[in-house]
Design an enzyme around this catalytic site. Structure first.
Site, PDB file in Angstrom:
ATOM      1  N   ASP A  86       4.517  -2.280   7.976  1.00  0.00           N
ATOM      2  CA  ASP A  86       3.436  -1.890   8.906  1.00  0.00           C
ATOM      3  C   ASP A  86       4.017  -1.201  10.150  1.00  0.00           C
ATOM      4  O   ASP A  86       3.488  -0.194  10.619  1.00  0.00           O
ATOM      5  CB  ASP A  86       2.659  -3.128   9.360  1.00  0.00           C
ATOM      6  CG  ASP A  86       1.666  -3.591   8.292  1.00  0.00           C
ATOM      7  OD1 ASP A  86       1.523  -2.873   7.280  1.00  0.00           O
ATOM      8  OD2 ASP A  86       1.043  -4.652   8.481  1.00  0.00           O
TER       9      ASP A  86
ATOM     10  N   GLU B 286       0.279   4.762   2.144  1.00  0.00           N
ATOM     11  CA  GLU B 286       1.338   5.404   2.940  1.00  0.00           C
ATOM     12  C   GLU B 286       1.266   6.922   2.805  1.00  0.00           C
ATOM     13  O   GLU B 286       2.258   7.615   2.951  1.00  0.00           O
ATOM     14  CB  GLU B 286       2.736   4.877   2.545  1.00  0.00           C
ATOM     15  CG  GLU B 286       2.872   4.336   1.157  1.00  0.00           C
ATOM     16  CD  GLU B 286       2.894   5.433   0.090  1.00  0.00           C
ATOM     17  OE1 GLU B 286       1.789   5.728  -0.424  1.00  0.00           O
ATOM     18  OE2 GLU B 286       3.961   5.969  -0.219  1.00  0.00           O
TER      19      GLU B 286
END
Ligand code: GTP
Length: 376
Positions: free
Chosen positions: A276, A302
């Site tokens: 994260d 992502e």
């Protein structure tokens, strides 16, 4: 033409009570990060106290109906100003204005009991209120935004300053009268302006707070909370709007599709939390490589998308290289990424076609060994 000051003051009291209820409700129910609401709610409460005391002139001791009533009016305007300061992220203000309120209480007491002088009391009170409103107006002008609510409050303050100046002039010319309750044109204008100001300042506070909540909700609805990038729906909408603009005026956009390399490995080896942090760091780096009109959106997981309005393939490639470079600066959270680049091909081009090409270019970059940009 003149109206009965007592009725006007009762009207101001009624409005203050209504506004106090609304602002107290907002203070209770609005998010805690909207600062200043408690001060803004205290303003009309104090104005209500002042109107009740002013209206009771002759029935309650002069100390309450003159000294305390004026102080409540002044304090209401002070806490309203301090509310604006807090709303815009500034503390302070109590030391100066608290001292002004305390000193004025002594002066008003003196001019009520020991050297009774109505005109001088009016003159001093008028100057204090005008100085306070000027400080408030200057603060909002310098620190506030240009939105309607902020402008409304500024206009109300400016108009009231003019009324206060006129009142001060009337005192100098000997037209102040001898009592607030004396029906005259000057008193009507002054008390009428006070009624309107009480109402409009409270409405201004309500609008400013509501506008802030609306902006925050809009931000939450359009942004990804982890990376602060636009979410997929918002960035797609902006892409669509940009293509429509390009169809009308030419100068189409380029699109970059970005995907972090081997991100699963980052998660698996260093943990999801570290993953994260890498995503947030990546987004910050990418944003710093962009111009103000460019947009970064999270396409999913992502995978990110950058919209570069009015940008050809060469300029878009420069941006892509800047992102690669920024992400290899040696930061603990640095990562590598592959980028697919495509540019607008004229009015027949569509968003679906551009996304398809950007995706194909991205897979080409992955195929060719990652950590690079390919253009289609
Ligand atoms: N930490 C974190 N991981 C995420 C998030 N969203 C997606 N991922 C992870 O991103 C990883 C993507 O893995 P893959 O699609 O295999 O891609 P990759 O490992 O980057 O491989 P290549 O793209 O081929 O280089 C998955 O492990 C997802 O769980 C997120 O918000 N936070």
């Amino acid at each position: 033409m003149h109206l009965d000051p007592r009725s006007l003051i009762a009207m101001a009291g009624f409005m203050s009570a209504m506004m106090a209820v609304v602002l107290l409700f907002m203070r209770r129910n609005y998010p805690a990060n909207i600062h200043g609401l408690d001060y803004w709610a205290a303003g009309p409460v104090l104005w209500l106290v002042s109107t009740v005391l002013f209206s009771a002139r002759g029935e309650l001791p002069d100390f309450l109906t003159m000294v305390v009533a004026n102080e409540a009016l002044l304090l209401g305007a002070i806490v309203y100003y301090l509310g604006s300061r807090r709303f815009l992220g500034h503390g302070g203000g109590w030391a100066l204005w608290g001292s002004v309120a305390a000193a004025s209480a002594l002066v008003f007491t003196w001019l009520t009991y020991f050297a009774p002088n109505y005109a001088l009391r009016v003159a001093i009170f008028t100057v204090l209120m005008a100085a306070l409103y000027c400080a408030h107006l200057r603060f909002l002008y310098r620190r506030g935004d240009k939105g309607f609510p902020m402008r409304l409050v500024q206009v109300v303050l400016a108009l009231h300053i003019l009324v206060l100046m006129a009142r001060f002039a009337s005192v100098i010319w000997g037209n102040a009268g001898s009592d607030l309750m004396e029906p005259s044109l000057y008193q009507t204008i002054y008390v009428g302006a006070y009624v309107l100001t009480v109402l409009m300042l409270s409405i201004g506070a309500i609008l400013m707070a509501t506008d802030r909540v609306r902006n925050e909700l809009e931000y939450l609805a359009n942004h990804d909370s982890l990376t602060q990038a636009l979410n997929r729906r918002a960035v797609m909408q902006l892409c669509q709007e940009e293509l429509e603009r390009a169809r009308r005026h030419g100068g189409g956009p380029s699109i970059l599709m970005l995907d972090l390399d081997h991100f699963k490995r980052v998660n698996d080896t260093l943990g999801h939390q570290h993953g994260d942090a890498v995503l947030a760091h990546f987004a910050a780096c990418a944003r710093s490589a962009l111009r103000r009109e460019d947009r970064l959106g999270r396409y999913g997981g992502e995978e990110f998308l950058v919209l570069l309005p009015h940008t050809d393939a060469r300029a878009a490639d420069h941006v892509a290289q800047r992102i690669h470079t920024l992400l290899q600066a040696g930061h603990l959270l640095d990562c590598q990424l592959s980028i697919g680049l495509t540019s607008w091909r004229g009015p027949v081009d569509t968003l679906e076609a551009m996304l398809g090409r950007a995706d194909a270019a991205l897979y080409q970059a992955k195929d060719q060994g990652r950590n690079q940009t390919c253009a289609v």
